[in-house]
Design an enzyme around this catalytic site. Structure first.
Site, PDB file in Angstrom:
ATOM      1  CE  LYS A  61     -43.009  26.484  -8.810  1.00 35.28           C
ATOM      2  NZ  LYS A  61     -42.228  26.929  -9.990  1.00 35.28           N
ATOM      3  CB  SER A  67     -43.954  24.776 -12.679  1.00 33.91           C
ATOM      4  OG  SER A  67     -42.865  25.552 -12.204  1.00 33.91           O
ATOM      5  CB  SER A 117     -41.959  28.001 -14.010  1.00 32.78           C
ATOM      6  OG  SER A 117     -41.904  26.854 -14.812  1.00 32.78           O
TER       7      SER A 117
END
Length: 501
Positions: free
Chosen positions: A77, A153, A177
């Site tokens: 990520k 996210s 997230s």
């Protein structure tokens, strides 16, 4: 080799590492397969925004064949965890292109698992939103429905795993997230207990302890194995969590026993829940009863508006501090045009808020977290929908175009007090919490929670079911997840783009 290429998406990370250990495939061959899939699929979903192919090829020559994920393709990520020699954009034009000098502690632990890190995934700016549509990279799309969001996210990571690019990818969870995109993309997503995974350096905690990192996977055992490999505190960390009694991977196949399970479909923060999400939970309640658990409808009580207000002002303070850190690195203040209107407005609010307001917000969150934790003295597990709706369409979640325009105008005026007076950010936060009315509560309480892909609606979209346990009791969640995975398997359920890229 041709069979392995055809069957790549039929293996989880644990199984792929087993192929490497037995000499049935090499790390370099797995890299080439994954890269080929990324090249073919990524243009449609926009999940991978930075490539690390050449470094992965070099490292593949010296992979420890005994490592838990030896040679397994992995995507990181693009937020928080820092990988030396590569940028961490955080989905923002402000950070794009700035190369990291050192690995963070979690990056070192992830590398030690033997994974081949092929790139970094799409995120909303600073990870602030529950969907992934940054101006820097453009929207990430859900492999199950290309006009829908994969959530956020960690939306890019979830989209990449769901599309069969890689079997495992990095995630982080400050308000849901990991669990949000796991629900949207039909995947398993575990948020560990606060402090279970190292946050530094450079941070000792993120979002005042609400945010914690882990991975998104298709199988429960992959998540457990990565947790075994990466958990544990570091010197100076603000939290010390008791180590597990035995490896988390052993919990996945262990019987969970008869659990006291509370469930609800009533939102803790929002006001409405889609019938598909209600159906997902009520169906699982019947399954849990069939599996022998004691199931009761009940839930903790949360003052939703007060929680949303306090969480927003905590976030504003964190954004302001992030911008100050960026100013130190850049040698100048961030410019308004380098940030999205919402991020800039939050920075203005942080400057207008007093230290007393920030402390009051933290105290309000601490009280809410304590009350929620106390609820678990009467049960082992709480079950809710993960989200209040199926995956929304791209562009459907706030802030909407008119709100973007209003935020830009307020940003031009440069007054945090005016931003506060309009309550535009407050309304945006309240709207976001309508979509995620459960997940943020357990970031504040620090409890482990997971989204499990147990339901698909009539349109073929995945609907996650959310499970929460006591602080430090990931083992209970993994035992239950393993039982559910055996009772209602989901691994072979894949979107068309994964099967026919």
């Amino acid at each position: 080799m041709s069979t392995t290429r055809d069957e790549y998406i039929g293996f989880d990370a644990t199984a792929l590492a087993g192929l490497v250990r037995r000499g049935e495939v090499t790390p370099l061959e797995l890299i080439e397969i994954a890269m080929e899939r990324i090249e073919r699929i990524n243009p449609a979903i926009n999940a991978v925004v930075h490539h690390m192919d050449e470094e992965a090829r070099v490292r593949a020559e010296s992979v420890d064949g005994n490592a838990v994920f030896a040679g397994v393709p992995f995507l990181a990520k693009d937020l928080q965890t820092r990988y030396a020699g590569h940028p961490t954009s955080g989905g923002s034009r402000l950070g794009a292109g700035r190369v990291e000098e050192d690995d963070s502690e979690l990056a070192r632990r992830v590398r030690a698992t033997g994974v081949s890190i092929l790139g970094k995934t799409n995120v909303p700016e600073f990870g602030l939103l529950p969907y992934t549509e940054p101006r820097l990279w453009g929207p990430c799309r859900n492999p199950w429905s290309l006009d829908s969001t994969p959530g956020g996210s960690s939306g890019g990571s979830a989209a990449a795993v769901a599309a069969g690019m890689v079997p495992i990818a990095g995630g982080g969870d400050g308000a849901g997230s990991i669990r949000i995109p796991a629900s949207c993309c039909g995947l398993f997503g575990l948020k560990p207990t606060r402090g279970r995974i190292p946050a530094g350096p450079p941070h000792g905690e993120s979002w005042r302890g609400a945010a914690i990192e882990h991975v998104i996977t298709r199988s429960v055992r992959d998540s457990a194995a990565m947790l075994d490999a990466t958990h544990g505190s570091t010197p100076g960390a603000p939290y010390e969590i008791a180590p597990p009694a035995r490896p988390f991977t052993r919990e996945v196949d262990a019987a969970p026993g008869r659990l006291r399970i509370a469930w609800t479909t009533e939102p803790l923060l929002g006001s409405a829940v889609d019938p598909d999400c209600v159906e997902a939970v009520t169906g699982v309640v019947g399954l849990l009863e069939d599996l022998g658990h004691e199931v009761t409808e009940d839930a903790p009580r949360v003052d939703g508006p007060a929680f949303a207000r306090a969480f927003l002002h905590m976030m504003a303070g964190e954004v302001g501090a992030e911008l100050d850190d960026a100013a130190t690195l850049l040698g100048r203040r961030p410019r308004r045009e380098e940030l999205e209107p919402l991020t800039w407005a939050l920075g203005l609010v942080s400057r207008a808020n007093s230290a007393r307001e920030f402390a009051r917000s933290l105290r309000s969150l601490e009280r809410a977290g304590g009350a929620v934790s106390h609820f678990f003295t009467g049960c082992d597990i709480l079950v809710t929908p993960t989200l209040a709706t199926p995956p929304p369409k791209i562009g459907a979640l706030p802030p909407r175009p008119i709100e973007h325009l209003q935020l830009r105008i307020l940003g031009l005026l440069g007054s945090g007090r005016l931003v506060k007076a309009t309550r535009l950010i407050d309304r945006t936060a309240e709207s976001a919490f309508e979509f995620i009315p459960w997940t943020p509560v357990f970031n504040v309480s620090g409890q482990p929670a997971m989204s499990v892909p147990l339901h698909w609606n009539g349109d073929g979209l995945p609907i996650g079911v959310h499970f929460v346990a006591r602080v430090g009791d990931e083992a209970a969640l993994l035992r239950l997840a393993g039982q559910l995975e055996r009772a209602r398997p989901w691994f072979d359920r894949l979107p068309a783009v994964a099967r026919h890229p």
